[in-house]
Design a protein around this motif. Sequence first.
Motif, PDB file in Angstrom:
ATOM      1  N   SER A  48       1.100  -1.562  -0.005  1.00 25.17           N
ATOM      2  CA  SER A  48       0.090   0.154  -0.067  1.00 25.17           C
ATOM      3  C   SER A  48       0.680   1.294   0.164  1.00 25.17           C
ATOM      4  CB  SER A  48      -0.870   0.127   1.111  1.00 25.17           C
ATOM      5  OG  SER A  48      -0.037  -0.241   2.407  1.00 25.17           O
ATOM      6  N   TRP A  49       0.453   2.691  -0.214  1.00 27.35           N
ATOM      7  CA  TRP A  49       1.024   3.441  -0.646  1.00 27.35           C
ATOM      8  C   TRP A  49       1.664   3.731   0.751  1.00 27.35           C
ATOM      9  CZ3 TRP A  49       0.296   7.457   3.519  1.00 27.35           C
ATOM     10  CH2 TRP A  49      -0.703   7.483   3.686  1.00 27.35           C
ATOM     11  N   TRP A  50       1.106   3.768   2.080  1.00 27.35           N
ATOM     12  CA  TRP A  50       1.526   3.755   3.515  1.00 27.35           C
ATOM     13  C   TRP A  50       3.611   3.080   4.109  1.00 27.35           C
ATOM     14  CZ3 TRP A  50       2.045   0.306   6.744  1.00 27.35           C
ATOM     15  CH2 TRP A  50       0.869  -1.269   6.305  1.00 27.35           C
ATOM     16  N   GLU A  51       3.047   1.624   2.950  1.00 22.81           N
ATOM     17  CA  GLU A  51       4.032   0.362   3.365  1.00 22.81           C
ATOM     18  C   GLU A  51       5.077   1.229   2.664  1.00 22.81           C
ATOM     19  OE1 GLU A  51       3.020  -3.596   3.975  1.00 22.81           O
ATOM     20  OE2 GLU A  51       3.420  -3.640   2.577  1.00 22.81           O
TER      21      GLU A  51
ATOM     22  N   LEU B 115       6.264   4.316   1.981  1.00 20.82           N
ATOM     23  CA  LEU B 115       6.841   5.302   2.858  1.00 20.82           C
ATOM     24  C   LEU B 115       7.799   4.523   3.898  1.00 20.82           C
ATOM     25  CD1 LEU B 115       4.427   7.589   3.663  1.00 20.82           C
ATOM     26  CD2 LEU B 115       5.772   8.129   1.740  1.00 20.82           C
TER      27      LEU B 115
END
Lengths: 85, 676
Positions: free
Chosen positions: B633-636, B638
Amino acid sequence: MDIPQPIRLPVATAAANERDLAEIVAAIELVVRGAATRVTVAGLEDPQVVAADGLVVAQDAGVEFRLGRDPETGAIRVVVGPVAG
Amino acid sequence: MIGGRRPLQGRKAGDQRVRVERPHSTYFRYAGPNQLVAREAASRPRTRTGRAIARLRSILFGRPLSIHEEMEERLPKKKALAIFSSDPISSSAYATEEILRVLVLAGVGALFLSLPIAAAIALLLAVVSTSYRQIGYAYPSGGGAYAVARANLPTLASLVAAGALLVDYIMTVAVSTASAVAQIISAVPEVTDARIVMGVAAIVLITLGNLRGLRESGNIFAIPTYLFVGSALLMIAIGVFRIVVGGEHADPPTPLPGAGDPLQPLGVLLIIRAFASGSVALTGTEAIANGVPAFKPPEPKNAATTLTVVAVLLAVLFIGITFVAYTFGIVAIDEPHPRTVVSQVAAVIYGDGSIGFYLFQASTALILFLAANTSYNAFPRLAAILAKDGYMPRQFSFRGDRLAFTSGIVILSLIAIGLLVLFEGNTTALIPLYSVGVFISFTISQGGMVRHWLRERSAGWHWRIAINGFGCALTAAVAVVVMVAKAPPSLLVAVVIPILVVTMLFIHRQYRASAQNLQVRPDVVIPPPHRQERVVVPVPGFNRAVVQAVNVGRSIASDVRAVLISDEPTEAALIRERWERQLPDVPLVIVESPYRALIGPLLAYLDVLDLAWPPDEDAPITFVVIPEYVARSWWERLLYNQSAKRLRAALLGRPHTVVVNVPYRRDEPEAAATTS
């Protein structure tokens, strides 16, 4: 006259030795440059064969050089550094 | 072909069945041996974020179009007239005003000259449009002045033409938008302060429209164009009727707004300046010749017919508005609220504040806003041609999902918005920059056509060369007149065009140099690789991603080592212990870095590895295999792989080095089986 036939012994190839020595020389250079305080090289094919050459290079460079053996697996590793005081 | 036929044993003895397997059919269409055509599904995003962005793009710009739908995007004459005529025809809304703004400097007595000057400009228009008809036939692939110059004149001349055209297209957007806002302010003075905001908002809207592709643009622009042409023709007809039959006329206001103090003498210079200002009416004439490929077949014939119609319409509107404005004593007013000449003509004919007046003002503002669209067709096309020739960055030749040249459209919009803000949306301040580039490109294209006919000597070449030769001389003279009469602002263009030319030559030299570097001699058979290969796997510890990367490294070459940069000797010793036990065949180099740095020691390691290589042998190719954890996912994203990204960036361009990313997915069963 009988021609003696050489027996092929299970020794490491020249290329493998060269690779091992290159790896040790690279480790010494890293310590000399100050990029690392100590470099441990494990898993070399036959480090005993090139250890003498490595030691000469290390002494020339003023870097500590030692071989270590894992008590469980018996694997030999080369530890280079730190710079000899 | 991927897949094929697989014979299967039937239920009974002797039964044979054949299963046809086409595993590619979801994403590709079979088009022949070793040839697949990608379907829309092949470009569909796989991640949730990607799908959300695609949906948003689809709402804003429309669904992606296949290249095979391009033919359907060709414009019929009526729609092409709307798109390509908005620029030339809309200039009739401000060309008269620009003449009058110069003539008022010499007082009321000089205003009568507006008519002969308008007539002279209409004559010039006839010559230029006749010349451009010939260009459309001779060069149906489009490109206008640049294409003609490239085929017939030295490279430098073609690049000057290209630079002039690019400036012209940008100025078209800025000037048309500024003038449109002025028309709105003339009708609704309360919005005077929102001049720049309205201009910027309009450019953004037109940009979105164009990013959707050509056809939608045509639909957007057809109604306002025909509305303006219809209402302006009606206005002129009513005005001429009232003047000729009713004998109506009026004197200019006293004191005369904008008159010189003291009055300037009515000399040749003033007349020339008025002519130079009015010649802005010709801008946009070349757009049709540039856009011939956008027409339906037969492209050149349809383009030529459209060009003639546009030229006649423009001449009638320009002379008509000038005649009515002069007879009713109309001049531009700036105080207390700005009122354009054409808005005052509409107020006199339709009645100030009447529905007719507001309708006309709305259609004028709309056509001016949309005149910018001519540039949105022409600028990206020219930029794409220049990019294909190696004079502009290659991304200008790539088409977006909607078959629009996205980069060209975005750049055009940004520069035009910048100009609009810089000149505070003032049409008269922008116009001196406008005409120079136009007439330079006219001159070069006519000159190129003279060379063309001299070389071709096809039927009627004598009279064709006469038309283009006359056009070349006339437009060259006008270019000089405009440059001198509008100095010093016009000189800015004379600086910008050479800068553009030098930039294009620089880009071309870079591309040529890289092409020479990359070229493979055609007379050699490529031998197998002769240099040795070695693999370095930078590892952060001992995990599945690392094991997978090491295995990939082992499949590349036999000479593989892992490198662990560590500032924690105890932790490093634990990793080494595990490594020796579980990956005994692969050397592990532990570099103890006291400075907690990762990239520096690794690069130093690669350097010394190179130094340790025998100098009499060719340097080996070093594969740096980087294990990467695939974020779900997008936060992973980061949280992971930041070091890998920095390492990749640091290794970019390193000689004899290949960077290999080995992504590890959390659910890869093979790696799990190996390492669990």
